[in-house]
Design a protein around this motif. Structure first.
Motif, short mmCIF file in Angstrom:
data_model
loop_
_atom_site.label_atom_id
_atom_site.label_comp_id
_atom_site.label_asym_id
_atom_site.label_seq_id
_atom_site.Cartn_x
_atom_site.Cartn_y
_atom_site.Cartn_z
N VAL A 27 0.86 -1.19 0.00
CA VAL A 27 0.00 0.00 0.00
C VAL A 27 0.89 1.23 0.00
CG1 VAL A 27 -1.85 1.23 1.16
CG2 VAL A 27 -1.76 -1.27 1.26
N ILE A 28 0.66 2.12 -0.96
CA ILE A 28 1.46 3.33 -1.10
C ILE A 28 0.53 4.53 -1.09
CG2 ILE A 28 3.08 4.60 -2.56
CD1 ILE A 28 3.97 1.94 -3.73
N VAL A 67 -4.63 6.44 -2.79
CA VAL A 67 -3.93 5.28 -2.24
C VAL A 67 -3.75 4.27 -3.36
CG1 VAL A 67 -3.95 3.46 -0.50
CG2 VAL A 67 -4.96 5.68 0.02
N LEU A 68 -2.55 3.73 -3.47
CA LEU A 68 -2.22 2.79 -4.52
C LEU A 68 -1.93 1.43 -3.91
CD1 LEU A 68 -1.71 2.62 -7.61
CD2 LEU A 68 0.70 3.08 -7.12
N LEU A 98 -12.76 6.72 -13.13
CA LEU A 98 -11.47 7.40 -13.03
C LEU A 98 -10.42 6.49 -12.40
CD1 LEU A 98 -9.86 10.04 -13.36
CD2 LEU A 98 -10.70 10.74 -11.13
N ASN A 99 -10.77 5.82 -11.32
CA ASN A 99 -9.83 4.88 -10.68
C ASN A 99 -9.45 3.75 -11.63
OD1 ASN A 99 -10.05 6.40 -8.34
ND2 ASN A 99 -11.65 5.11 -7.47
N SER A 100 -10.43 3.23 -12.38
CA SER A 100 -10.15 2.14 -13.31
C SER A 100 -9.20 2.60 -14.42
CB SER A 100 -11.47 1.63 -13.91
OG SER A 100 -11.23 0.63 -14.87
N TYR A 123 -6.59 1.42 -7.43
CA TYR A 123 -6.25 2.79 -7.02
C TYR A 123 -7.52 3.44 -6.50
CZ TYR A 123 -4.70 7.64 -7.17
OH TYR A 123 -4.37 8.92 -6.84
N GLU A 124 -7.43 4.08 -5.35
CA GLU A 124 -8.58 4.72 -4.73
C GLU A 124 -8.26 6.18 -4.45
OE1 GLU A 124 -11.48 3.43 -4.36
OE2 GLU A 124 -10.97 1.35 -4.90
#
Length: 350
Positions: free
Chosen positions: A89-90, A110-111, A159-161, A181-182
């Motif tokens: 988690v980044i 958050v990635l 957008l996240n997708s 990605y959130e």
């Protein structure tokens, strides 16, 4: 000697013991999640689960140690990288981006990623975390520039997708797979926020007005429908009343007709019996006298026949009419014979 020389070239201090320092690739505190300190070559090594140890032999890549028991050659083999195969988690730092309608946004995220190929993650990029973070930020700015402010809030999933898809296209050469990605937070300028609040309030007022008008319309429709149903029911009631009244009148007419028919039959039967004529003459005389006794009681105008005092003549005339009726009803003459009998009776009376 070689290890001390390498440490001096890198500008760091190396301890005299055999434990090695972490390479420059993993010196940042955030990158300590990726790997622990490099273990020393003790010939017999035990690799933990969900870790991949990259071994170099005389400075070149040799192999990747799998979890469990592994044996290395001292002095020749060196553990160069330790990669974690767990999901990582980044936090993507906050950055500014401009939407399609020229609104500056402050956005962070958050990635979630995972290393699929330890060899590519070790030799394909110098700093995997920094590379993925920069790629996520640039991709986020690019995707936000394609959307208006309203769509940014409505289409966060798409957008996240799109960001995940763009990161995976570039990170395949690094052996890293972006899982998701959130977007954590989206901040808009204060003035834009105030205008959005005013727009929301206006939209709510509009919705309330529309709902109120629809309620008034539905109430009017219900009232009109109620009046319509009441009028229909009232008309159906009047119709049923008229039908019942007409049916009652028809039955009354039929009952009167049947009563008259029976009376005529009884009268004809009475006239056909012995001394029936005398009885009929007596009844007519009584009714004649009773009718004259009621004259001038209900009206001032009285019409009298010329022969008012001739009671016998009036009785004779009524008797002839009854005789004619008896002839038609009892003896069953034809219409021409009925007219002939009536003419004879009228001639006789005249």
């Amino acid at each position: 000697f070689l290890s001390k020389l390498m440490c001096r070239m890198e500008g760091g201090m190396c301890p005299l013991n055999s434990q090695q320092t972490v390479p420059r690739l993993w010196v940042t505190p955030a990158q300590q999640r990726w790997a622990s300190r490099l273990p020393m070559n003790t010939v017999v090594l035990f690799v933990p689960q969900q870790e991949a140890w990259v071994v170099e032999r005389m400075g070149r890549f040799h192999r990747i140690l799998e979890p469990g028991l592994n044996v290395l050659i001292p002095m020749l083999d060196q553990i160069r990288y330790v990669q974690s195969l767990k999901e990582i988690v980044i936090d993507v730092p906050e950055q500014s981006a401009v939407s399609l309608d020229n609104v500056t946004l402050q956005i962070d995220g958050v990635l979630f990623l995972r290393i699929l190929d330890p060899f590519k993650a070790s030799y394909g990029v110098e700093d995997p975390e920094y590379a993925v973070t920069q790629l996520a930020q640039t991709t986020m700015r690019s995707e936000l520039g394609k959307l208006t402010l309203d769509k940014v809030f409505r289409e966060r999933e798409s957008l996240n997708s799109n960001i995940v898809h763009s990161i995976n296209q570039a990170s395949d050469e690094w052996g890293i797979r972006c899982l998701r990605y959130e977007i954590k937070d989206i901040q808009v300028p204060p003035r834009v926020k105030e205008s959005m609040q005013m727009q929301v309030e206006a939209e709510r007022r509009k919705r309330a007005t529309v709902l109120e008008s629809e309620g008034t319309r539905e109430a009017g429709i219900n009232i009109a429908e109620g009046h319509k149903q009441a009028q229909i029911l009232a008309s159906e009631g009047e119709k049923a009343e008229l039908i019942n009244k007409a049916a009652g009148e028809a039955q009354a007419v039929l009952a009167k007709a049947e009563a008259k028919s029976k009376a005529i039959r009884l009268l004809s039967d009475a006239l056909a019996e012995q001394n029936g004529n005398a009885a009929a003459s007596l009844s007519v005389a009584e009714q004649y006298v009773s009718a004259f006794s009621n004259l001038a009681k209900e009206s001032n105008t009285v019409l009298l026949p010329s022969n008012t005092g001739d009671i016998s003549g009036m009785v004779t005339q009524v008797y002839c009419d009854l005789q004619l009726l008896y002839t038609v009803c009892v003896r069953g003459r034809t219409p021409l014979e009925q007219l002939g009998v009536k003419g004879l009776a009228q001639g006789h009376i005249g």
